[in-house]
Motif scaffolding. Structure first.
Motif, PDB file in Angstrom:
ATOM      1  N   GLN A   1       0.907  -1.155  -0.076  1.00 20.41           N
ATOM      2  CA  GLN A   1       0.216   0.007  -0.158  1.00 20.41           C
ATOM      3  C   GLN A   1       0.812   1.195  -0.050  1.00 20.41           C
ATOM      4  O   GLN A   1       1.974   1.077   0.548  1.00 20.41           O
ATOM      5  CB  GLN A   1      -0.794  -0.013   1.418  1.00 20.41           C
ATOM      6  CG  GLN A   1      -2.142  -1.053   1.132  1.00 20.41           C
ATOM      7  CD  GLN A   1      -2.906  -0.959   2.413  1.00 20.41           C
ATOM      8  OE1 GLN A   1      -2.518  -0.821   3.542  1.00 20.41           O
ATOM      9  NE2 GLN A   1      -4.329  -0.942   2.253  1.00 20.41           N
ATOM     10  N   ALA A   2       0.166   2.228  -0.612  1.00 23.17           N
ATOM     11  CA  ALA A   2       1.114   3.515  -0.508  1.00 23.17           C
ATOM     12  C   ALA A   2      -0.066   4.662  -0.343  1.00 23.17           C
ATOM     13  O   ALA A   2      -0.958   4.722  -0.940  1.00 23.17           O
ATOM     14  CB  ALA A   2       1.771   3.813  -1.941  1.00 23.17           C
ATOM     15  N   SER A   3       0.298   5.664   0.392  1.00 22.65           N
ATOM     16  CA  SER A   3      -0.479   6.897   0.743  1.00 22.65           C
ATOM     17  C   SER A   3      -0.164   7.911  -0.154  1.00 22.65           C
ATOM     18  O   SER A   3       1.138   8.153   0.128  1.00 22.65           O
ATOM     19  CB  SER A   3      -0.794   7.271   2.309  1.00 22.65           C
ATOM     20  OG  SER A   3      -1.330   6.302   3.066  1.00 22.65           O
ATOM     21  N   LEU A   4      -0.984   8.586  -0.812  1.00 23.68           N
ATOM     22  CA  LEU A   4      -0.547   9.584  -1.603  1.00 23.68           C
ATOM     23  C   LEU A   4      -1.479  10.794  -1.614  1.00 23.68           C
ATOM     24  O   LEU A   4      -2.547  10.795  -0.947  1.00 23.68           O
ATOM     25  CB  LEU A   4      -0.602   9.104  -3.270  1.00 23.68           C
ATOM     26  CG  LEU A   4       0.509   8.007  -3.448  1.00 23.68           C
ATOM     27  CD1 LEU A   4       0.033   7.437  -4.962  1.00 23.68           C
ATOM     28  CD2 LEU A   4       2.073   8.562  -3.330  1.00 23.68           C
TER      29      LEU A   4
ATOM     30  N   ILE B   1      -3.463   3.844  -2.503  1.00 24.10           N
ATOM     31  CA  ILE B   1      -3.547   2.976  -3.592  1.00 24.10           C
ATOM     32  C   ILE B   1      -2.803   1.595  -3.054  1.00 24.10           C
ATOM     33  O   ILE B   1      -1.811   1.327  -2.155  1.00 24.10           O
ATOM     34  CB  ILE B   1      -2.378   3.108  -4.519  1.00 24.10           C
ATOM     35  CG1 ILE B   1      -2.521   4.431  -5.177  1.00 24.10           C
ATOM     36  CG2 ILE B   1      -2.101   2.075  -5.643  1.00 24.10           C
ATOM     37  CD1 ILE B   1      -1.730   4.999  -6.470  1.00 24.10           C
ATOM     38  N   THR B   2      -3.609   0.492  -3.219  1.00 26.93           N
ATOM     39  CA  THR B   2      -3.323  -0.805  -2.740  1.00 26.93           C
ATOM     40  C   THR B   2      -2.921  -1.824  -4.003  1.00 26.93           C
ATOM     41  O   THR B   2      -3.831  -1.963  -4.954  1.00 26.93           O
ATOM     42  CB  THR B   2      -4.562  -1.576  -1.832  1.00 26.93           C
ATOM     43  OG1 THR B   2      -4.731  -0.651  -0.755  1.00 26.93           O
ATOM     44  CG2 THR B   2      -3.978  -2.811  -1.305  1.00 26.93           C
ATOM     45  N   LEU B   3      -1.962  -2.402  -4.034  1.00 30.15           N
ATOM     46  CA  LEU B   3      -1.618  -3.318  -5.165  1.00 30.15           C
ATOM     47  C   LEU B   3      -1.580  -4.666  -4.583  1.00 30.15           C
ATOM     48  O   LEU B   3      -0.689  -4.966  -3.771  1.00 30.15           O
ATOM     49  CB  LEU B   3      -0.146  -2.916  -5.784  1.00 30.15           C
ATOM     50  CG  LEU B   3       0.008  -3.619  -7.164  1.00 30.15           C
ATOM     51  CD1 LEU B   3      -1.048  -3.277  -8.254  1.00 30.15           C
ATOM     52  CD2 LEU B   3       1.340  -2.978  -7.782  1.00 30.15           C
TER      53      LEU B   3
ATOM     54  N   ILE C   1      -3.441  10.713 -16.573  1.00 29.79           N
ATOM     55  CA  ILE C   1      -2.495  11.385 -15.822  1.00 29.79           C
ATOM     56  C   ILE C   1      -1.211  11.149 -16.792  1.00 29.79           C
ATOM     57  O   ILE C   1      -1.168  10.035 -17.722  1.00 29.79           O
ATOM     58  CB  ILE C   1      -1.847  10.688 -14.693  1.00 29.79           C
ATOM     59  CG1 ILE C   1      -1.934   9.049 -14.696  1.00 29.79           C
ATOM     60  CG2 ILE C   1      -3.059  11.030 -13.333  1.00 29.79           C
ATOM     61  CD1 ILE C   1      -1.510   8.454 -13.425  1.00 29.79           C
ATOM     62  N   GLU C   2      -0.198  12.091 -16.708  1.00 28.41           N
ATOM     63  CA  GLU C   2       0.933  11.846 -17.616  1.00 28.41           C
ATOM     64  C   GLU C   2       1.795  11.023 -17.059  1.00 28.41           C
ATOM     65  O   GLU C   2       2.198  10.692 -15.963  1.00 28.41           O
ATOM     66  CB  GLU C   2       1.619  13.419 -17.833  1.00 28.41           C
ATOM     67  CG  GLU C   2       0.844  14.348 -18.349  1.00 28.41           C
ATOM     68  CD  GLU C   2       0.276  14.142 -19.779  1.00 28.41           C
ATOM     69  OE1 GLU C   2       0.997  13.575 -20.570  1.00 28.41           O
ATOM     70  OE2 GLU C   2      -0.850  14.375 -20.186  1.00 28.41           O
TER      71      GLU C   2
ATOM     72  N   LEU D   1       2.754  10.949  -9.889  1.00 28.81           N
ATOM     73  CA  LEU D   1       1.811   9.679  -9.169  1.00 28.81           C
ATOM     74  C   LEU D   1       2.278   8.647 -10.236  1.00 28.81           C
ATOM     75  O   LEU D   1       2.031   7.404  -9.735  1.00 28.81           O
ATOM     76  CB  LEU D   1       0.232  10.150  -9.671  1.00 28.81           C
ATOM     77  CG  LEU D   1      -0.207  11.185  -8.601  1.00 28.81           C
ATOM     78  CD1 LEU D   1      -1.806  11.500  -8.954  1.00 28.81           C
ATOM     79  CD2 LEU D   1      -0.294  10.620  -7.035  1.00 28.81           C
ATOM     80  N   ALA D   2       2.403   8.974 -11.498  1.00 32.57           N
ATOM     81  CA  ALA D   2       2.655   7.625 -12.333  1.00 32.57           C
ATOM     82  C   ALA D   2       4.120   7.076 -11.918  1.00 32.57           C
ATOM     83  O   ALA D   2       4.373   5.846 -12.151  1.00 32.57           O
ATOM     84  CB  ALA D   2       2.700   8.066 -13.773  1.00 32.57           C
TER      85      ALA D   2
END
Length: 721
Positions: A222-225, A234-236, A519-520, A525-526
């Motif tokens: 998981q990552a908090s953004l 985001i959870t992968l 998004i680019e 974020l990408a």
């Protein structure tokens, strides 16, 4: 699991902490559900060849439980009384080789994330306890073959990439959990539960899953953004199938049941990071990777880094291939989009052999399908595009992924504070059992009812008031993008990132975090998302291929120096070659033992004696053993210690036992920024076990006090028990 349903249909809370006690004739496990209710499980030790388990139907208070254990102790004083063995956090299962049964326990866990208020854990340490005691005669308990089987089992490192949850069905996608919520036995029969075989005995004995945990093997991070002042997470998640599971050169292609090697479901979840009393918007998208569904193989070679690809069997009607895609339709619905990344032209045909046959198979299958349900096949030679200096390979691949996403859409749902956990996780209260096995196993994770159940739940959710909050209509993913290269590791991971990138723009847009649904590629974020997929790719590559993934596309995107990239890729190639040539045979045997594919029998050849037969498995992706029906499935376990009646750790066994590599299935991976939690272990597993016992006097403090004074494994005890 969040709850367990017994044979009377009663739903009970899950047990999350346990203490294991022993007498000379029985083990007693005490479980606590956090609400002050204690349960008791008894395991017989006098007949080591049989699994005899019984659950006390009484719900005890703390005081009643203490009095019960005190009576057991008093009644067994003549043979040593009641002794504390260990604190644990769930039963992984039971296994039998040639002698007695063994019980596998989680003795340490670590919190790696949260999904919608549900904790997700990884295994930090596991132990294996022999059920027999020293007074029971067991001819095979310390035999040479018995000890070798134990060592094989220990090759599966449960501390790396295995995860579980007591209250969230982490073996299923969020869309599945919302549209068709399930509990109990059915969950363990899903294709992503790796200890299904190990838990089969106790589940059938007790008709519930109170005492066990369902382990998923793959990847969790998981990552908090934050974007424009709005926080999100985001959870992968990657879930590896237990069907046709194994190592790179020993498991290729499809088997006759339609199961492919290296079958992994990847789920990307984006959720608002909001206080508990606020509505939460959640979006998820699922994609799939798996070996090319044909009968093909590569012979493991110690002389050739790139063994020849052999089409070992050509089916005139492509039945196994058809079964595989029927499987995908049952799991995900239509359309099925196939992104084939292998090479088109080669000086010496290797990959192109499979490309031609794969095209023939798809064309043949599509002839019998209505136009709207036909398989969507796209061949895209990633290697050729990458070598072209005039093309931005990642940008082109992202366009392909965007088109695929337009066909499948994504899942979106809004949870309001007034909804209970059961409301938010169950759009359907249907009692129809979904066993999770795909034809021709039993049944499947079927998406066919998702639309109807979603509409019913959505209309019900709109009636739940929360101030002036409007509940947005839900969206449903139908169909899946299935990506493959040869190994389904390196090129496949780049393509899966491209699909995740396309989905992230849409997910942030539907959550109201971004005004535009894109998004680019150079957006922060990408870049953060690329780090997550790169980490996932390395983890999955270690599990199947023996090394981290080849990440030339990602390295070039980051502007990494080409010479450094080439050096890194060369070292990874050597690592993968070494593991495939010298380690994978033992690793495959361990997988077979763990999953129950091979079940040892007295008087029959041992698994290592059948290795020559298992090598032939690579030719068609299926174990070919003639009349020997003991091969039923495949996979591996932890470097946990065996606890004998003498408390001798496994590492202290006689040095003349057969030596087995003790290396885990995946190596520690490099840190990625923004990462909050992960499934890969950073905690080394100790091989030395000093197991203390309670004294025969059994004062109350020793019976129920701080277990750390009794046993050093436990990080915390059952408070107040």
């Amino acid at each position: 699991m969040s709850s367990s349903t017994d044979d009377a249909g009663t739903t009970t809370h899950s047990l999350q902490e346990f203490k294991l006690f022993e007498t000379q004739s029985n083990f007693y496990m005490i479980g606590w559900d956090g609400s002050g209710v204690y349960r008791v499980l008894k395991i017989d030790r006098l007949d080591p060849s049989e699994l005899n388990i019984s659950q006390d139907s009484t719900h005890y208070t703390k005081k009643e439980c203490y009095e019960l254990l005190k009576r057991i102790h008093e009644g067994n004083k003549a043979t040593g009384g009641l002794k504390l063995v260990t604190l644990c956090y769930g039963i992984i299962g039971f296994v039998k080789f040639l002698g007695p049964y063994y019980m596998l326990l989680i003795t340490e866990r670590r919190h790696i994330g949260d999904l919608f208020g549900h904790s997700v854990y990884a295994v930090s340490k596991s132990e294996i306890v022999a059920l027999h005691n020293s007074t029971v005669q067991c001819n095979f308990a310390n035999s040479r073959d018995e000890n070798r089987y134990k060592r094989l089992l220990c090759m599966v490192d449960l501390t790396k990439d295995f995860f579980f949850s007591y209250s969230y069905n982490v073996m299923r996608s969020y869309q599945k959990n919302v549209c068709n919520y399930e509990t109990g036995h059915n969950l363990y029969e899903k294709m992503f539960v790796w200890n299904e075989f190990l838990t089969r005995g106790i589940r059938h004995h007790l008709r519930n899953t109170l005492w066990t945990v369902a382990l998923v093997y793959g990847f969790f991070k998981q990552a908090s953004l934050s974007e424009s002042g709005k926080d999100f997470k985001i959870t992968l998640i990657a879930r590896r199938s237990r069907h046709n599971a194994g190592t790179r050169y020993l498991k290729r292609g499809v088997n006759r049941n339609g199961d492919v090697a290296n079958d992994v479901e990847t789920e990307q979840i984006v959720s608002e990071d909001v206080p508990e009393d606020h509505p939460m918007q959640i979006s998820s998208v699922v994609q799939n990777r798996g070996s090319i569904p044909l009968f093909w193989s590569q012979e493991t070679s110690r002389l050739n880094l790139k063994p020849d690809i052999v089409l070992s069997k050509k089916e005139p009607n492509y039945e196994a291939t058809r079964l595989h895609f029927d499987n995908l339709v049952e799991r995900y619905g239509n359309p099925i989009i196939i992104l084939n990344l292998i090479k088109t032209k080669e000086r010496r045909p290797r990959e192109s052999i499979l490309r031609e046959e794969f095209v023939n198979a798809i064309d043949f299958i599509n002839k019998d399908l209505p136009e709207e349900n036909r398989l969507r096949f796209l061949h895209w030679d990633l290697h050729k595009h990458f070598r072209s200096k005039t093309k931005n390979v990642l940008a082109l691949l992202c366009k392909v992924a965007t088109c695929a996403l337009m066909l499948t859409d994504l899942f979106y749902y809004q949870v309001t504070p007034a909804m209970t956990i059961e409301d938010s996780m169950s759009l359907s209260s249907s009692s129809d059992a979904d066993t999770g096995d795909i034809s021709p196993h039993t049944s499947s994770d079927d998406d066919n009812g998702d639309h109807d159940s979603l509409e019913k739940k959505s209309s019900r959710s709109k009636n739940i008031a929360y101030g002036k909050c409007d509940v947005k209509p839900p969206r449903l993913q139908s169909g899946v993008l299935r990506t493959n290269c040869i190994d389904c590791l390196d090129r496949t991971n780049v393509a899966q990132y491209a699909y995740g990138w396309a989905a992230l723009g849409q997910q942030l847009h539907v959550l109201g975090i971004r005004d535009v649904p894109a998004i680019e590629l150079d957006d922060p974020l990408a870049i953060s998302l690329m780090g997550l997929y790169e980490r996932m790719g390395d983890t999955l590559a270690h599990q199947y291929g023996g090394s981290a993934a080849h990440n030339k596309v990602f390295s070039e995107r980051r502007g990494q120096w080409r010479a450094a990239t080439q050096s890194q890729e060369f070292l990874r190639t050597l690592q993968r070659y070494y593991n495939n040539a010298y380690m994978d045979a033992d690793k495959q045997d361990a997988i077979n033992i763990f999953l129950g594919t091979f079940q040892p029998e007295q008087g029959m050849p041992a698994i290592w004696e059948l290795r020559s037969n298992s090598l032939s498995n690579g030719r068609n992706g299926e174990m070919n053993i003639g009349k020997d029906e003991r091969f039923l499935v495949k996979r591996c376990l932890s470097d946990g210690d065996f606890l004998h009646e003498s408390c001798t750790p496994l590492s202290a066994m006689s040095s003349n036992h057969e030596s087995m590599p003790q290396k885990g299935f995946s190596a520690p991976l490099q840190h990625v920024s923004h990462i909050l939690s992960e499934s890969s272990s950073d905690i080394p597993v100790s091989n030395d076990v000093a197991l203390s016992r309670c004294t025969p006097s059994m004062p109350r403090k020793q019976l129920f006090g701080d277990v750390q004074k009794v046993h050093r494994f436990g990080r915390r005890s059952l408070q107040e028990i």
